[in-house]
Design a protein around this motif. Structure first.
Motif, PDB file in Angstrom:
ATOM      1  N   GLU A   1     -11.294  -5.360  -4.077  1.00  0.00           N
ATOM      2  CA  GLU A   1     -11.770  -5.116  -2.757  1.00  0.00           C
ATOM      3  C   GLU A   1     -11.608  -3.211  -2.693  1.00  0.00           C
ATOM      4  N   HIS A   2      -9.895  -2.410  -3.388  1.00  0.00           N
ATOM      5  CA  HIS A   2     -10.409  -1.453  -3.905  1.00  0.00           C
ATOM      6  C   HIS A   2     -11.236  -0.155  -5.221  1.00  0.00           C
ATOM      7  N   ASN A   3     -11.884  -1.611  -5.483  1.00  0.00           N
ATOM      8  CA  ASN A   3     -13.017  -0.735  -6.157  1.00  0.00           C
ATOM      9  C   ASN A   3     -12.276   0.019  -8.320  1.00  0.00           C
ATOM     10  N   PHE A   4     -11.591  -0.601  -8.092  1.00  0.00           N
ATOM     11  CA  PHE A   4     -10.931  -0.763  -9.213  1.00  0.00           C
ATOM     12  C   PHE A   4     -10.812  -1.390 -10.180  1.00  0.00           C
TER      13      PHE A   4
ATOM     14  N   LEU B   1      -7.758  -7.990  -5.376  1.00  0.00           N
ATOM     15  CA  LEU B   1      -7.247  -5.970  -4.986  1.00  0.00           C
ATOM     16  C   LEU B   1      -8.067  -5.403  -5.658  1.00  0.00           C
ATOM     17  N   CYS B   2      -8.787  -6.051  -6.762  1.00  0.00           N
ATOM     18  CA  CYS B   2      -9.426  -4.291  -7.976  1.00  0.00           C
ATOM     19  C   CYS B   2     -10.246  -4.610  -7.310  1.00  0.00           C
TER      20      CYS B   2
ATOM     21  N   GLY C   1      -2.265   4.479   0.939  1.00  0.00           N
ATOM     22  CA  GLY C   1      -3.732   3.421   1.435  1.00  0.00           C
ATOM     23  C   GLY C   1      -4.192   2.425  -0.058  1.00  0.00           C
ATOM     24  N   LYS C   2      -3.507   2.414  -1.665  1.00  0.00           N
ATOM     25  CA  LYS C   2      -3.435   1.790  -2.475  1.00  0.00           C
ATOM     26  C   LYS C   2      -1.996   1.069  -3.121  1.00  0.00           C
TER      27      LYS C   2
ATOM     28  N   MET D   1      -1.956   0.124  -8.408  1.00  0.00           N
ATOM     29  CA  MET D   1      -2.726   0.625  -8.981  1.00  0.00           C
ATOM     30  C   MET D   1      -1.907   2.304  -9.137  1.00  0.00           C
ATOM     31  N   HIS D   2      -2.021   3.049  -8.184  1.00  0.00           N
ATOM     32  CA  HIS D   2      -1.526   4.496  -8.996  1.00  0.00           C
ATOM     33  C   HIS D   2      -1.048   4.239  -9.826  1.00  0.00           C
TER      34      HIS D   2
ATOM     35  N   LEU E   1       0.516  -1.560  -0.300  1.00  0.00           N
ATOM     36  CA  LEU E   1      -0.579   0.005   0.247  1.00  0.00           C
ATOM     37  C   LEU E   1       0.873   0.796   0.113  1.00  0.00           C
TER      38      LEU E   1
END
Length: 228
Positions: free
Chosen positions: A69-72, A66-67, A31-32, A36-37, A28
């Protein structure tokens, strides 16, 4: 007519130098997950960009979770990597069926790359067939040979970063050469295949997050960027 643009994000790290049991691309950052960043920056560069993410097979399920979980939901094509970076990039290139275009190859754990750097890499690769981000050395350097050391002119050297962007046909062909241990990045592959490498000015903020210290720096830089 503009050429079709692709980005291959390579994320095969194990987190060894990070001293983490979690693969470093999933650690992370504010927080991400770091990865993803990185995807967000490339997606923000252009909605027309085709993003290919290369992951070890063992990490695919973790990434999918993870996608969720993070609504990615940034669109990307997922490809399985190989035992080395060379093989992973080659696998990524093999998913591109077209023979013409431009492709940026980038380390998944360089989340602080900016849109201007990505844009410059595509613009210059369209002209020179290659565009590799690089920065000048800040520190003095010496070359060592067992018991002796010698100062060298740091102005003659560059630190190489990613993105490394190429004419698609050229880099696809380059990755047909035999893999050897000295091929540590895409520029070295293209060069060994007989192609000239063009550098452009990268950014000192475009760090590769590989150690705990890097993570602290990345968090600070990202917070400052978000404030701006």
């Amino acid at each position: 007519m503009p050429q079709k643009e692709y980005a291959i994000l390579v994320a095969g790290g194990k987190g060894t130098r990070m001293k983490s049991h979690i693969p470093k691309q999933f650690i992370l950052l504010n927080g991400k997950p770091i990865l993803m960043h990185t995807l967000e920056v490339f997606a923000s560069y252009s909605s027309e960009l085709s993003i290919i993410l290369v992951l070890p097979e063992s990490d695919v399920e973790t990434w999918k979770n993870l996608c969720l979980e993070h609504n990615f939901n940034i669109s990307h094509t997922l490809t399985i990597g190989g035992d080395s970076r060379f093989q992973s990039v080659r696998n990524g290139l093999s998913t591109i069926k077209e023979s013409e275009g431009l492709v940026a190859i980038h380390d998944g754990v360089r989340p602080l790359v900016d849109k201007d750097t990505i844009a410059a890499s595509f613009r210059l690769a369209a002209i020179h067939q290659s565009a590799v981000a690089a920065v000048r050395l800040k520190e003095s350097i010496r070359v060592t040979d067992q018991d002796t050391t010698k100062a060298v002119d740091r102005s003659a050297y560059r630190l190489i970063q990613t993105p490394q962007t190429f004419d698609l046909a050229i880099i696809k062909n380059a990755y047909n050469i035999k893999e050897v241990s000295t091929l540590t990045d895409d520029a070295s592959v293209a060069e060994m295949a007989g192609h000239k490498i063009s550098l452009f000015e990268g950014s000192y903020e475009n760090i590769k997050v590989t150690t705990p210290e890097d993570l602290i720096i990345a968090e600070a830089l990202l917070k400052r960027k978000n404030k701006g």
